[in-house]
Design an enzyme around this catalytic site. Structure first.
Site, mmCIF file in Angstrom:
data_model
loop_
_atom_site.group_PDB
_atom_site.id
_atom_site.type_symbol
_atom_site.label_atom_id
_atom_site.label_comp_id
_atom_site.label_asym_id
_atom_site.label_seq_id
_atom_site.Cartn_x
_atom_site.Cartn_y
_atom_site.Cartn_z
ATOM 1 N N TYR A 70 13.754 12.307 -2.827
ATOM 2 C CA TYR A 70 13.366 10.960 -3.232
ATOM 3 C C TYR A 70 12.581 10.242 -2.149
ATOM 4 C CZ TYR A 70 16.976 8.322 -0.619
ATOM 5 O OH TYR A 70 17.752 7.746 0.360
ATOM 6 N N CYS A 71 11.829 9.258 -2.601
ATOM 7 C CA CYS A 71 11.084 8.349 -1.731
ATOM 8 C C CYS A 71 11.196 6.959 -2.356
ATOM 9 C CB CYS A 71 9.631 8.797 -1.570
ATOM 10 S SG CYS A 71 8.671 8.766 -3.106
ATOM 11 N N ARG A 72 10.230 6.111 -2.114
ATOM 12 C CA ARG A 72 10.286 4.753 -2.662
ATOM 13 C C ARG A 72 10.084 4.749 -4.178
ATOM 14 N NH1 ARG A 72 6.479 0.774 -3.871
ATOM 15 N NH2 ARG A 72 7.356 -1.321 -3.808
ATOM 16 N N ILE A 99 13.695 5.451 -5.172
ATOM 17 C CA ILE A 99 14.803 4.535 -4.912
ATOM 18 C C ILE A 99 14.638 3.234 -5.698
ATOM 19 C CG2 ILE A 99 13.895 3.405 -2.844
ATOM 20 C CD1 ILE A 99 16.829 3.844 -1.677
#
Length: 113
Positions: A70-72, A99
Site C-alpha cells: 500500500y501507499c497513499r 491508505i
C-alpha cells in the site's frame, strides 16, 4: 486474494477481514518516511518505493505469504506490486485506493493528506 497467483488488488475491507481472521498476510508500506509520520497501518513493514530494488532480499522470508502493498492512493503500490511479481513473488496484491481508501472504508480516524 481469490486466485493467489493472479489477483492484483485487494479491497481495504477484505484486507481488514483477513487480518482480523489471523490469516498469514504481510503488509508492505511503500510510502516515504515523512508520510509515515502522518499515519500508517498497524503491523506493517516499510520499504520506500525507491528503495525496493535495493532491499528486495528483505522480503525473501515472505515468499510464502500473501503480500499486500500500500501507499497513499494505490498508484505507487500498484507499481511496487508489479515489481515484486516480476521478481518472483506470486502472491502479491495492491491495496486498492491505498491508505486513503482504508480511512474511508475501515478507519475514518486516520488523518488524510
Amino acid at each position: 486474494m481469490q486466485d493467489k497467483a493472479s489477483a492484483t488488488e485487494m479491497s481495504p475491507r477484505e484486507l481488514k477481514d483477513r487480518l482480523d481472521a489471523g490469516q498469514k498476510i504481510a503488509v508492505l508500506d511503500v510510502r516515504e518516511p515523512h508520510e509515515l509520520a502522518i499515519c500508517s497501518l498497524n503491523n506493517t513493514f516499510h520499504i520506500p518505493m525507491g528503495m525496493l530494488p535495493l532491499r528486495l532480499a528483505e522480503l525473501d522470508s515472505y515468499k510464502d505469504y500473501d503480500i499486500v502493498v500500500y501507499c497513499r492512493s494505490g498508484k505507487r503500490s500498484q507499481r511496487a506490486a508489479q515489481f515484486l511479481r516480476e521478481n518472483g513473488f506470486t502472491r502479491v496484491a495492491n491495496l486498492r485506493g491505498g491508505i486513503l481508501a482504508w480511512a474511508d472504508e475501515v478507519d475514518p480516524s486516520l488523518p488524510r493528506y
